[in-house]
Motif scaffolding. Structure first.
Motif, PDB file in Angstrom:
ATOM      1  N   HIS A  24     -78.971 -37.337  72.758  1.00  0.00           N
ATOM      2  CA  HIS A  24     -78.247 -38.389  73.472  1.00  0.00           C
ATOM      3  C   HIS A  24     -78.325 -39.708  72.701  1.00  0.00           C
ATOM      4  O   HIS A  24     -77.327 -40.404  72.543  1.00  0.00           O
ATOM      5  CB  HIS A  24     -78.828 -38.587  74.877  1.00  0.00           C
ATOM      6  N   GLY A  25     -79.522 -40.055  72.264  1.00  0.00           N
ATOM      7  CA  GLY A  25     -79.704 -41.317  71.554  1.00  0.00           C
ATOM      8  C   GLY A  25     -79.096 -41.303  70.169  1.00  0.00           C
ATOM      9  O   GLY A  25     -78.455 -42.270  69.756  1.00  0.00           O
TER      10      GLY A  25
ATOM     11  N   PHE B 250     -78.621 -53.277  78.822  1.00  0.00           N
ATOM     12  CA  PHE B 250     -79.092 -51.914  79.059  1.00  0.00           C
ATOM     13  C   PHE B 250     -78.301 -50.920  78.215  1.00  0.00           C
ATOM     14  O   PHE B 250     -78.863 -49.965  77.671  1.00  0.00           O
ATOM     15  CB  PHE B 250     -79.004 -51.550  80.553  1.00  0.00           C
ATOM     16  N   SER B 251     -76.987 -51.152  78.092  1.00  0.00           N
ATOM     17  CA  SER B 251     -76.142 -50.229  77.321  1.00  0.00           C
ATOM     18  C   SER B 251     -76.511 -50.240  75.838  1.00  0.00           C
ATOM     19  O   SER B 251     -76.322 -49.233  75.149  1.00  0.00           O
ATOM     20  CB  SER B 251     -74.665 -50.580  77.508  1.00  0.00           C
ATOM     21  N   TYR B 252     -77.026 -51.343  75.345  1.00  0.00           N
ATOM     22  CA  TYR B 252     -77.479 -51.396  73.954  1.00  0.00           C
ATOM     23  C   TYR B 252     -78.883 -50.811  73.804  1.00  0.00           C
ATOM     24  O   TYR B 252     -79.216 -50.229  72.770  1.00  0.00           O
ATOM     25  CB  TYR B 252     -77.456 -52.840  73.427  1.00  0.00           C
ATOM     26  N   ALA B 253     -79.705 -50.970  74.816  1.00  0.00           N
ATOM     27  CA  ALA B 253     -81.081 -50.475  74.748  1.00  0.00           C
ATOM     28  C   ALA B 253     -81.178 -48.968  74.995  1.00  0.00           C
ATOM     29  O   ALA B 253     -82.021 -48.294  74.384  1.00  0.00           O
ATOM     30  CB  ALA B 253     -81.951 -51.217  75.764  1.00  0.00           C
ATOM     31  N   LEU B 254     -80.316 -48.436  75.866  1.00  0.00           N
ATOM     32  CA  LEU B 254     -80.425 -47.036  76.274  1.00  0.00           C
ATOM     33  C   LEU B 254     -80.434 -46.054  75.104  1.00  0.00           C
ATOM     34  O   LEU B 254     -81.331 -45.201  75.034  1.00  0.00           O
ATOM     35  CB  LEU B 254     -79.332 -46.677  77.285  1.00  0.00           C
ATOM     36  N   PRO B 255     -79.485 -46.116  74.178  1.00  0.00           N
ATOM     37  CA  PRO B 255     -79.522 -45.138  73.080  1.00  0.00           C
ATOM     38  C   PRO B 255     -80.803 -45.225  72.236  1.00  0.00           C
ATOM     39  O   PRO B 255     -81.334 -44.194  71.804  1.00  0.00           O
ATOM     40  CB  PRO B 255     -78.298 -45.505  72.235  1.00  0.00           C
ATOM     41  N   ILE B 256     -81.312 -46.418  72.048  1.00  0.00           N
ATOM     42  CA  ILE B 256     -82.542 -46.591  71.270  1.00  0.00           C
ATOM     43  C   ILE B 256     -83.722 -46.011  72.042  1.00  0.00           C
ATOM     44  O   ILE B 256     -84.569 -45.313  71.470  1.00  0.00           O
ATOM     45  CB  ILE B 256     -82.750 -48.078  70.915  1.00  0.00           C
ATOM     46  N   ILE B 257     -83.762 -46.275  73.343  1.00  0.00           N
ATOM     47  CA  ILE B 257     -84.821 -45.719  74.199  1.00  0.00           C
ATOM     48  C   ILE B 257     -84.766 -44.198  74.163  1.00  0.00           C
ATOM     49  O   ILE B 257     -85.795 -43.530  73.992  1.00  0.00           O
ATOM     50  CB  ILE B 257     -84.693 -46.247  75.645  1.00  0.00           C
ATOM     51  N   GLU B 258     -83.568 -43.633  74.325  1.00  0.00           N
ATOM     52  CA  GLU B 258     -83.414 -42.169  74.308  1.00  0.00           C
ATOM     53  C   GLU B 258     -83.877 -41.588  72.973  1.00  0.00           C
ATOM     54  O   GLU B 258     -84.588 -40.576  72.942  1.00  0.00           O
ATOM     55  CB  GLU B 258     -81.953 -41.786  74.552  1.00  0.00           C
ATOM     56  N   LEU B 259     -83.481 -42.228  71.882  1.00  0.00           N
ATOM     57  CA  LEU B 259     -83.842 -41.752  70.544  1.00  0.00           C
ATOM     58  C   LEU B 259     -85.348 -41.777  70.334  1.00  0.00           C
ATOM     59  O   LEU B 259     -85.947 -40.786  69.904  1.00  0.00           O
ATOM     60  CB  LEU B 259     -83.130 -42.608  69.487  1.00  0.00           C
ATOM     61  N   VAL B 260     -85.969 -42.887  70.668  1.00  0.00           N
ATOM     62  CA  VAL B 260     -87.423 -43.025  70.473  1.00  0.00           C
ATOM     63  C   VAL B 260     -88.181 -42.050  71.372  1.00  0.00           C
ATOM     64  O   VAL B 260     -89.119 -41.368  70.913  1.00  0.00           O
ATOM     65  CB  VAL B 260     -87.882 -44.487  70.706  1.00  0.00           C
ATOM     66  N   ILE B 261     -87.793 -41.971  72.628  1.00  0.00           N
ATOM     67  CA  ILE B 261     -88.446 -41.027  73.548  1.00  0.00           C
ATOM     68  C   ILE B 261     -88.307 -39.607  73.010  1.00  0.00           C
ATOM     69  O   ILE B 261     -89.266 -38.836  72.999  1.00  0.00           O
ATOM     70  CB  ILE B 261     -87.851 -41.129  74.972  1.00  0.00           C
TER      71      ILE B 261
END
Length: 133
Positions: free
Chosen positions: A22-23, A54-65
């Protein structure tokens, strides 16, 4: 014990890969993803001032997680943040009445919780290797 550890690993890899995927696909098109998300939420109760960051942070959060879960590093923390992220996404889906998106988010939440409740089987992970040293 080996079966429990192997089962945990398989589920951890699947959940991690879902988050990573997803990320990964979104991080290369952050602006476009953000525009899409802003469009989805423009008629909701959520202000653009919350949706945009949030829309900018979400992909980074998904990728890191995803990366952390796949390699098994800070597994507990990554699972907690992943579960909280899903709860936020469920709330967002409710705000735009996207009832079709919620089952997938609920399934992810369930697996985050299942993994958290079985962390004692996280044998094949960087976390476990670093504890043995």
């Amino acid at each position: 014990m080996i079966n429990n550890s192997s089962t945990f690993l398989l589920l951890r890899l699947a959940v991690g890969m879902s988050m990573f995927g997803h990320g990964f696909v979104r991080v290369f098109k952050l602006a476009k993803f953000s525009e899409w998300m802003l469009g989805k939420y423009e008629n909701s109760l959520l202000p653009a001032a919350l949706v945009k960051p949030f829309s900018y942070a979400l992909p980074i959060i998904e990728l890191v997680i995803g990366v952390l879960i796949i390699i098994g590093l800070f597994t507990r923390q990554a699972l907690l943040v992943g579960g909280i992220t899903m709860v936020i996404l469920i709330f967002g889906s409710c705000m735009i009445e996207d009832w079709g998106g919620i089952p997938s988010q609920m399934i992810h939440t369930f697996f985050f919780a299942l993994l958290l409740s079985n962390l004692n089987h996280n044998s094949y992970a960087v976390d476990s290797a670093s504890k043995k040293q």
